[in-house]
Motif scaffolding. Sequence first.
Motif, PDB file in Angstrom:
ATOM      1  N   VAL A  61      -3.184  13.983 -12.133  1.00  0.00           N
ATOM      2  CA  VAL A  61      -3.410  12.779 -11.075  1.00  0.00           C
ATOM      3  C   VAL A  61      -2.552  12.640  -9.837  1.00  0.00           C
ATOM      4  O   VAL A  61      -2.924  12.479  -8.643  1.00  0.00           O
ATOM      5  N   THR A  62      -1.065  12.758  -9.995  1.00  0.00           N
ATOM      6  CA  THR A  62      -0.390  12.632  -9.026  1.00  0.00           C
ATOM      7  C   THR A  62      -0.555  13.818  -7.901  1.00  0.00           C
ATOM      8  O   THR A  62      -0.579  13.584  -6.873  1.00  0.00           O
ATOM      9  N   ALA A  63      -0.638  15.031  -8.462  1.00  0.00           N
ATOM     10  CA  ALA A  63      -0.908  16.224  -7.610  1.00  0.00           C
ATOM     11  C   ALA A  63      -2.213  16.008  -6.603  1.00  0.00           C
ATOM     12  O   ALA A  63      -2.163  16.035  -5.336  1.00  0.00           O
ATOM     13  N   VAL A  64      -3.438  15.538  -7.365  1.00  0.00           N
ATOM     14  CA  VAL A  64      -4.472  15.237  -6.483  1.00  0.00           C
ATOM     15  C   VAL A  64      -4.368  14.184  -5.557  1.00  0.00           C
ATOM     16  O   VAL A  64      -4.677  14.445  -4.312  1.00  0.00           O
ATOM     17  N   MET A  65      -3.721  13.074  -5.925  1.00  0.00           N
ATOM     18  CA  MET A  65      -3.616  11.989  -4.865  1.00  0.00           C
ATOM     19  C   MET A  65      -2.557  12.432  -3.787  1.00  0.00           C
ATOM     20  O   MET A  65      -2.825  12.182  -2.463  1.00  0.00           O
ATOM     21  N   PHE A  93       4.681  14.197   3.339  1.00  0.00           N
ATOM     22  CA  PHE A  93       3.767  13.391   2.418  1.00  0.00           C
ATOM     23  C   PHE A  93       3.727  14.257   1.164  1.00  0.00           C
ATOM     24  O   PHE A  93       4.260  13.778  -0.071  1.00  0.00           O
ATOM     25  N   ALA A  94       3.766  15.449   1.226  1.00  0.00           N
ATOM     26  CA  ALA A  94       3.865  16.274   0.193  1.00  0.00           C
ATOM     27  C   ALA A  94       5.174  16.533  -0.397  1.00  0.00           C
ATOM     28  O   ALA A  94       5.229  16.532  -1.765  1.00  0.00           O
ATOM     29  N   VAL A  95       6.296  16.484   0.155  1.00  0.00           N
ATOM     30  CA  VAL A  95       7.478  16.751  -0.431  1.00  0.00           C
ATOM     31  C   VAL A  95       7.849  15.666  -1.020  1.00  0.00           C
ATOM     32  O   VAL A  95       8.458  15.525  -2.098  1.00  0.00           O
ATOM     33  N   PHE A  96       7.830  14.391  -0.365  1.00  0.00           N
ATOM     34  CA  PHE A  96       8.387  13.058  -0.936  1.00  0.00           C
ATOM     35  C   PHE A  96       7.394  12.495  -1.895  1.00  0.00           C
ATOM     36  O   PHE A  96       7.707  11.597  -2.535  1.00  0.00           O
ATOM     37  N   GLY A  97       6.093  12.810  -1.848  1.00  0.00           N
ATOM     38  CA  GLY A  97       5.190  12.175  -2.724  1.00  0.00           C
ATOM     39  C   GLY A  97       5.518  12.471  -4.203  1.00  0.00           C
ATOM     40  O   GLY A  97       5.001  11.644  -5.179  1.00  0.00           O
ATOM     41  N   ILE A  98       6.039  13.719  -4.528  1.00  0.00           N
ATOM     42  CA  ILE A  98       6.355  13.789  -6.060  1.00  0.00           C
ATOM     43  C   ILE A  98       7.262  12.710  -6.523  1.00  0.00           C
ATOM     44  O   ILE A  98       7.588  12.780  -7.827  1.00  0.00           O
ATOM     45  N   ASN A  99       8.000  12.122  -5.710  1.00  0.00           N
ATOM     46  CA  ASN A  99       9.135  11.033  -6.359  1.00  0.00           C
ATOM     47  C   ASN A  99       8.539   9.731  -5.957  1.00  0.00           C
ATOM     48  O   ASN A  99       9.333   8.770  -6.163  1.00  0.00           O
ATOM     49  N   VAL A 118       2.704   6.264  -9.089  1.00  0.00           N
ATOM     50  CA  VAL A 118       1.332   6.343  -8.822  1.00  0.00           C
ATOM     51  C   VAL A 118       0.862   5.080  -8.192  1.00  0.00           C
ATOM     52  O   VAL A 118       0.006   5.357  -6.924  1.00  0.00           O
ATOM     53  N   GLY A 119       1.654   4.025  -8.379  1.00  0.00           N
ATOM     54  CA  GLY A 119       1.088   2.603  -7.376  1.00  0.00           C
ATOM     55  C   GLY A 119       1.484   2.989  -5.722  1.00  0.00           C
ATOM     56  O   GLY A 119       0.639   2.451  -5.020  1.00  0.00           O
ATOM     57  N   VAL A 120       2.718   3.538  -5.523  1.00  0.00           N
ATOM     58  CA  VAL A 120       2.951   3.764  -4.336  1.00  0.00           C
ATOM     59  C   VAL A 120       2.080   4.787  -3.767  1.00  0.00           C
ATOM     60  O   VAL A 120       1.671   4.965  -2.464  1.00  0.00           O
ATOM     61  N   LEU A 121       1.275   5.926  -4.404  1.00  0.00           N
ATOM     62  CA  LEU A 121       0.643   6.734  -3.952  1.00  0.00           C
ATOM     63  C   LEU A 121      -0.681   6.302  -3.720  1.00  0.00           C
ATOM     64  O   LEU A 121      -1.436   6.669  -2.563  1.00  0.00           O
ATOM     65  N   VAL A 122      -1.161   5.290  -4.597  1.00  0.00           N
ATOM     66  CA  VAL A 122      -2.349   4.491  -4.000  1.00  0.00           C
ATOM     67  C   VAL A 122      -2.252   3.713  -2.779  1.00  0.00           C
ATOM     68  O   VAL A 122      -3.135   3.549  -2.302  1.00  0.00           O
ATOM     69  N   TYR A 123      -1.157   3.101  -2.521  1.00  0.00           N
ATOM     70  CA  TYR A 123      -0.789   2.478  -1.517  1.00  0.00           C
ATOM     71  C   TYR A 123      -0.908   3.398  -0.270  1.00  0.00           C
ATOM     72  O   TYR A 123      -1.675   3.076   0.841  1.00  0.00           O
ATOM     73  N   TRP A 124      -0.211   4.539  -0.097  1.00  0.00           N
ATOM     74  CA  TRP A 124      -0.261   5.405   0.994  1.00  0.00           C
ATOM     75  C   TRP A 124      -1.803   6.218   1.161  1.00  0.00           C
ATOM     76  O   TRP A 124      -2.055   6.071   2.270  1.00  0.00           O
ATOM     77  N   LEU A 125      -2.364   6.338   0.076  1.00  0.00           N
ATOM     78  CA  LEU A 125      -3.776   6.993   0.238  1.00  0.00           C
ATOM     79  C   LEU A 125      -4.711   5.927   0.854  1.00  0.00           C
ATOM     80  O   LEU A 125      -5.437   6.367   1.519  1.00  0.00           O
ATOM     81  N   THR A 126      -4.576   4.692   0.425  1.00  0.00           N
ATOM     82  CA  THR A 126      -5.298   3.712   0.926  1.00  0.00           C
ATOM     83  C   THR A 126      -5.095   3.552   2.485  1.00  0.00           C
ATOM     84  O   THR A 126      -5.914   3.263   3.078  1.00  0.00           O
ATOM     85  N   THR A 127      -3.702   3.475   2.842  1.00  0.00           N
ATOM     86  CA  THR A 127      -3.450   3.089   4.300  1.00  0.00           C
ATOM     87  C   THR A 127      -3.957   4.218   4.959  1.00  0.00           C
ATOM     88  O   THR A 127      -4.226   3.932   6.156  1.00  0.00           O
ATOM     89  N   ASN A 128      -3.724   5.591   4.488  1.00  0.00           N
ATOM     90  CA  ASN A 128      -4.086   6.855   5.339  1.00  0.00           C
ATOM     91  C   ASN A 128      -5.924   6.776   5.745  1.00  0.00           C
ATOM     92  O   ASN A 128      -6.197   6.981   6.680  1.00  0.00           O
ATOM     93  N   VAL A 129      -6.584   6.518   4.716  1.00  0.00           N
ATOM     94  CA  VAL A 129      -7.954   6.372   4.496  1.00  0.00           C
ATOM     95  C   VAL A 129      -8.304   5.169   5.560  1.00  0.00           C
ATOM     96  O   VAL A 129      -9.252   5.408   6.639  1.00  0.00           O
ATOM     97  N   TRP A 130      -7.605   4.133   5.518  1.00  0.00           N
ATOM     98  CA  TRP A 130      -8.068   2.960   6.320  1.00  0.00           C
ATOM     99  C   TRP A 130      -7.533   3.334   8.052  1.00  0.00           C
ATOM    100  O   TRP A 130      -8.366   3.205   8.814  1.00  0.00           O
ATOM    101  N   THR A 131      -6.317   4.003   8.122  1.00  0.00           N
ATOM    102  CA  THR A 131      -6.328   4.542   9.600  1.00  0.00           C
ATOM    103  C   THR A 131      -7.199   5.555   9.852  1.00  0.00           C
ATOM    104  O   THR A 131      -7.614   5.547  11.136  1.00  0.00           O
ATOM    105  N   MET A 132      -7.483   6.555   9.177  1.00  0.00           N
ATOM    106  CA  MET A 132      -8.402   7.407   9.377  1.00  0.00           C
ATOM    107  C   MET A 132      -9.814   6.676  10.094  1.00  0.00           C
ATOM    108  O   MET A 132     -10.528   7.198  10.943  1.00  0.00           O
ATOM    109  N   GLY A 133     -10.380   5.908   9.227  1.00  0.00           N
ATOM    110  CA  GLY A 133     -11.592   5.108   9.645  1.00  0.00           C
ATOM    111  C   GLY A 133     -11.447   4.276  10.843  1.00  0.00           C
ATOM    112  O   GLY A 133     -12.448   4.211  11.689  1.00  0.00           O
ATOM    113  N   GLN A 134     -10.258   3.640  10.898  1.00  0.00           N
ATOM    114  CA  GLN A 134     -10.009   2.796  12.126  1.00  0.00           C
ATOM    115  C   GLN A 134      -9.943   3.744  13.219  1.00  0.00           C
ATOM    116  O   GLN A 134     -10.664   3.447  14.425  1.00  0.00           O
TER     117      GLN A 134
END
Length: 429
Positions: A178-182, A225-231, A234-250
């Motif tokens: 799950v963390t690797a996919v995120m 993101f790939a290097v620091f994401g492993i640390n 899961v909740g923080v990964l949800v946060y950053w994935l959501t904000t990236n998707v928001w930025t991309m759509g915006q």
Amino acid sequence: MDTIASLFSFITTPVSWVIVQFHTVYGAIFGPDTGWAWGLSIVSLVILIRICLIPLFVKQIKATRAMQTLQPEMKKIQERYKNDKQRQSEEMMKLYKETGTNPLSSCLPILAQSPFFFALYHVLNSIASNDTIGVINENLLQSAQKAHIVGAPLAVKFTDSSSKVEALGASLTDVRVVTAVMIVLMSASQFFTQRQLMTKNVDTTVKTPFMQQQKMLMYVFPVMFAVFGINFPVGVLVYWLTTNVWTMGQQMYVIRNNPTPGSKAQAEYLERLTKHVTQHDKVGKRRDRAIVKAIVAKGRDRNEFERKFINGLSKANLAAQADGTVIKSDTAAVAEAEDGTPITATGAAKRQQPKRQSKSQRQHGGTAGAKAAGENEPKTSLTKSDEPEDAKPAAAAKKGGAKPAGGTRSKAQSGQRKGPQRPKSPSKK
């Protein structure tokens, strides 16, 4: 992390309070201990933060546009002082100061999100460590520890041991998958967002430090993101994935509806706008009228895409007005050349030059005298163009009573006869 947490402790309480309020709403729908309730609470926190950061995002767009406007001047400075890096930097800073631009303004949204990011990280880390924080009490702490997002607990990380993961009721394999996919999705969304900006909304043919900075960020951020994401939990990964998707759509919305002048996105936008205006004979949206108004105000400074837009309206017998509207044009369609010079649909109208006077007309008083003399003479079938050239001086001399030699002398004195002159004949007394 304790040092960083202490620096951002002033915001951990507000962040935890917002999460708890959203959890109360979603817990009533999905259940208080479910991953949906806690996961959607984090997503809602991101959306709330990004809505509050919209003014900074608008400022970021303006700063980026200003930097793109300065690219020609920056290129000149770069070429002029290519062998003196220190002088080049000084001239760049001088240019930024004179124009009131700041190259760091494009990083404002990221910098503004940093306190919320570290506060959320500390809240989730405290949940994983079984410590209460902010407004999260013992009951909420136990509920958050039970929450699983696609089989992974909310507070676990990719690098956690199997014993810690099993203590939270999950398997190490599920957590790492799950963390690797995120992490992959988070890095890919960041790369696509930056690449979209570089390929559609800027002119990559101009090599400036700003362009090099943007190109570098396109590759640096995904790697970070790939290097620091492993640390990250899961909740923080949800946060950053959501904000990236928001930025991309915006960003997709801004590029599509308010592109940078001279970019590929502007060419696509004006092509869509031309089709819409020619079909409906009007500019519908206020945003479109503002862009048409700006194009009309530019005049001869329009770029090739804007001139093509004006020409497209002209071919449809439409004319753009200064207020951003269009009207039907009954006159001949007026287009623009590549340099912005107006040309008619039937070709450029040539300027009519005044008719040049003949030598004899200049000698005998100009065009008015010649016209008056022509009115007193009887009309014959011999036209002016058919009259022999040698007969003109003779006729003039006969009418005026002057001798041919005198006429020849007068002609020679005026400098109108070219070539070697004949010797003067002796006068007859």
